[in-house]
Design a protein around this motif. Structure first.
Motif, mmCIF file in Angstrom:
data_model
loop_
_atom_site.group_PDB
_atom_site.id
_atom_site.type_symbol
_atom_site.label_atom_id
_atom_site.label_comp_id
_atom_site.label_asym_id
_atom_site.label_seq_id
_atom_site.Cartn_x
_atom_site.Cartn_y
_atom_site.Cartn_z
ATOM 1 N N VAL A 44 4.067 0.692 10.816
ATOM 2 C CA VAL A 44 2.634 0.189 10.388
ATOM 3 C C VAL A 44 2.277 0.660 9.185
ATOM 4 O O VAL A 44 1.879 1.987 9.324
ATOM 5 C CB VAL A 44 1.810 0.306 11.644
ATOM 6 N N ALA A 45 2.097 -0.189 8.498
ATOM 7 C CA ALA A 45 1.480 0.588 6.806
ATOM 8 C C ALA A 45 0.105 -0.208 6.768
ATOM 9 O O ALA A 45 -0.248 -1.257 7.011
ATOM 10 C CB ALA A 45 2.117 0.010 5.804
ATOM 11 N N VAL A 46 -0.908 0.697 6.229
ATOM 12 C CA VAL A 46 -2.179 0.291 5.978
ATOM 13 C C VAL A 46 -2.551 0.088 4.524
ATOM 14 O O VAL A 46 -1.996 1.193 3.822
ATOM 15 C CB VAL A 46 -3.399 0.909 6.659
ATOM 16 N N VAL A 47 -3.077 -0.804 3.963
ATOM 17 C CA VAL A 47 -3.421 -0.727 2.487
ATOM 18 C C VAL A 47 -4.874 -1.430 2.380
ATOM 19 O O VAL A 47 -5.364 -2.042 3.166
ATOM 20 C CB VAL A 47 -2.540 -1.910 1.747
ATOM 21 N N GLY A 48 -5.440 -1.081 1.232
ATOM 22 C CA GLY A 48 -6.763 -1.575 0.904
ATOM 23 C C GLY A 48 -7.336 -0.880 -0.176
ATOM 24 O O GLY A 48 -6.843 0.171 -0.642
ATOM 25 N N LEU A 49 -8.514 -1.223 -0.712
ATOM 26 C CA LEU A 49 -9.315 -0.867 -1.610
ATOM 27 C C LEU A 49 -9.624 0.915 -1.219
ATOM 28 O O LEU A 49 -9.609 1.097 0.037
ATOM 29 C CB LEU A 49 -10.652 -1.340 -2.130
ATOM 30 N N TYR A 50 -9.856 1.694 -2.010
ATOM 31 C CA TYR A 50 -10.254 2.947 -1.623
ATOM 32 C C TYR A 50 -11.783 3.187 -1.209
ATOM 33 O O TYR A 50 -12.498 2.283 -1.706
ATOM 34 C CB TYR A 50 -10.106 3.971 -2.935
ATOM 35 N N ARG A 51 -11.825 4.117 -0.370
ATOM 36 C CA ARG A 51 -13.407 4.205 0.237
ATOM 37 C C ARG A 51 -13.472 3.201 1.211
ATOM 38 O O ARG A 51 -14.621 2.590 1.245
ATOM 39 C CB ARG A 51 -14.092 4.499 -0.577
ATOM 40 N N THR A 52 -12.389 2.583 1.950
ATOM 41 C CA THR A 52 -12.674 1.604 2.851
ATOM 42 C C THR A 52 -12.511 1.974 4.326
ATOM 43 O O THR A 52 -12.490 1.396 5.270
ATOM 44 C CB THR A 52 -11.925 0.237 2.616
ATOM 45 N N GLY A 53 -12.041 3.311 4.432
ATOM 46 C CA GLY A 53 -11.885 3.957 5.924
ATOM 47 C C GLY A 53 -10.612 3.640 6.242
ATOM 48 O O GLY A 53 -10.458 3.485 7.773
ATOM 49 N N LYS A 54 -9.597 3.320 5.630
ATOM 50 C CA LYS A 54 -8.000 3.138 6.216
ATOM 51 C C LYS A 54 -7.665 4.047 7.113
ATOM 52 O O LYS A 54 -7.023 3.793 8.133
ATOM 53 C CB LYS A 54 -7.098 3.102 5.074
ATOM 54 N N SER A 55 -7.797 5.133 6.691
ATOM 55 C CA SER A 55 -7.174 6.614 7.603
ATOM 56 C C SER A 55 -7.609 6.839 8.875
ATOM 57 O O SER A 55 -7.085 7.029 9.874
ATOM 58 C CB SER A 55 -7.230 7.838 6.772
ATOM 59 N N TYR A 56 -8.883 6.238 8.945
ATOM 60 C CA TYR A 56 -9.501 6.331 10.483
ATOM 61 C C TYR A 56 -8.542 5.573 11.476
ATOM 62 O O TYR A 56 -8.398 6.135 12.606
ATOM 63 C CB TYR A 56 -10.913 5.976 10.522
ATOM 64 N N LEU A 57 -8.379 4.358 11.218
ATOM 65 C CA LEU A 57 -7.692 3.410 12.109
ATOM 66 C C LEU A 57 -6.351 4.051 12.352
ATOM 67 O O LEU A 57 -5.715 3.874 13.290
ATOM 68 C CB LEU A 57 -7.553 2.060 11.555
#
Length: 404
Positions: A44-57
């Motif tokens: 499972v990889a998470v991508v997205g713009l910076y400062r969108t809280g990806k790491s919490y999930l």
């Protein structure tokens, strides 16, 4: 050695970063961890713009309060791609590999292709891709998905025709797609069109089930607004959307990982739980182009192949990656088979002298055992060349032993 519950990593490690030459590279320490994982992997990889809280999930998926760095400032905390391997909570005999990627869209990075490369690697390595955004699903949110539209130029399925567009094949090999919309406001704004929905009916809504009229030409005449959405529908085999309300008061956002659940919105926790359960239940084991199950070891080889290709300036190709994998794994399978045969014959020496027929009988038995060990690891040995190599090696060992 198998990767089991007791070997689960207690924290993430850097998987792919940028070297002093500015090129992407795979960390040897991460490869060593993957080498030990002989179980199938769900990636499972998470991508997205910076400062969108990806790491919490991703921390929640790991079943931990903290682990992946949470960025509360404008500076992106995650550089490159970080990896966390844990025992899969619902699929026995499977390892869950979580990949947290560097935030996209940071203009200070310098290299405009860097973000596209990170996004492409996340797609190539994962079996589920989580795209994380913040706020409303509006024109800007859709246009921020430009990375999806660039995939046809960044990934090839076949190596035969370099210039051919084979993106129509992506859907057979690409991961499932989840759009996680954070700090969601209940209005979906597309130009003058406003659609109001409730969280309960939307947090697990099929992504773009309402797209036929949300993005229809009656409301939007500019075709590029439709392009990212069309690419998502065309490339990814399944699509899901989760909308998350604000988790807590604004002053607490910077310390989200240390908050008690009482200080976090119950609706946010409910959606997070639904999200995690969906990922655990619906994310598939990673497979290669030909359907071969990917283990941790194979994932490491894949990452190395793709990163080396990108660093050389070439376009990563799924077909070439499978061929490279087959070469590496089949050579290792021959070595493994020979080892089984030779160690068995060494033990037989302790019983010497023996009748030749007894030695021949043991040779047949060990050859069969060695072939089984080879078959367990090998794949795409279509012409039987590697199996033949094993058989020749066994016969050579047998003759040397008899002659001595």
């Amino acid at each position: 050695m198998k990767f089991n519950h007791h070997m689960s990593m207690d924290k993430p490690v850097c998987f792919i970063d940028t070297g002093s030459d500015g090129k992407l590279r795979v960390q040897q320490s991460a490869l060593q961890i993957l080498q030990q994982i002989q179980q199938p992997v769900v990636v499972v990889a998470v991508v997205g713009l910076y400062r969108t809280g990806k790491s919490y999930l991703m921390n929640r998926l790991a079943g931990k309060q903290s682990g992946f760095a949470l960025g509360s400032t404008i500076e992106s905390k995650t550089k490159g791609i970080w990896m966390w391997c844990v025992s899969h909570p619902t699929k026995a005999g499977t390892t869950l590999v979580l990949l947290d990627t560097e935030g996209l869209g940071d203009v200070d990075k310098g290299d405009p292709k860097h973000d596209t490369n990170i996004f492409s690697l996340a797609v190539l390595l994962s079996s589920t891709l989580v795209y994380n955004s913040r706020g409303t699903i509006d024109n800007k949110a859709v246009m921020d998905l430009q990375y999806v539209t660039e995939l046809s130029e960044c990934i090839k399925v076949k190596s035969s025709d370099e210039d051919a567009d084979d993106s129509s094949e992506f859907v057979k090999f690409f991961p499932s797609f989840i759009w996680a919309v954070r700090d969601f406001t209940l209005e979906l704004k597309i130009d003058v069109l406003i659609i109001t929905i409730t969280t309960s009916s939307c947090y697990c809504a099929e992504l773009f089930c309402y797209s036929s009229f949300l993005f229809s030409k009656h409301f939007i005449s500019v075709i590029e607004y439709n392009f990212p959405r069309d690419c998502i529908q065309k490339f990814f085999p399944s699509r899901k959307c989760f909308t998350f309300p604000f988790p807590t008061a604004p002053e607490n956002m910077s310390c989200l990982e240390s908050l008690n659940s009482a200080d976090i919105s119950s609706e946010f926790l409910k959606v997070t739980d639904h999200f995690c359960q969906f990922v655990f239940h619906d994310s598939c084991v990673k497979r290669l182009k030909d359907g071969h199950t990917v283990t941790g070891r194979v994932l490491g080889h894949l990452a190395k192949t793709y990163v080396d290709t990108i660093s050389s300036g070439a376009v990563p190709c799924l077909e070439n990656a499978v061929i490279a994998m087959a070469t590496i794994e089949n050579e290792a399978a021959v070595k493994e088979g020979l080892q089984v045969y030779q160690s068995g014959m060494e033990k037989l020496k302790d019983s010497f002298p023996l009748e030749l027929k007894d030695v021949s009988s043991e040779h047949q038995h060990l050859s069969s055992t060695a072939t089984q060990a080879f078959m367990k690891r090998s794949f795409r040995d279509t012409d039987g060349k590697n199996l033949k190599s094993l058989e020749v090696g066994n016969v050579r060992s047998f003759r040397m032993m008899v002659n001595h």
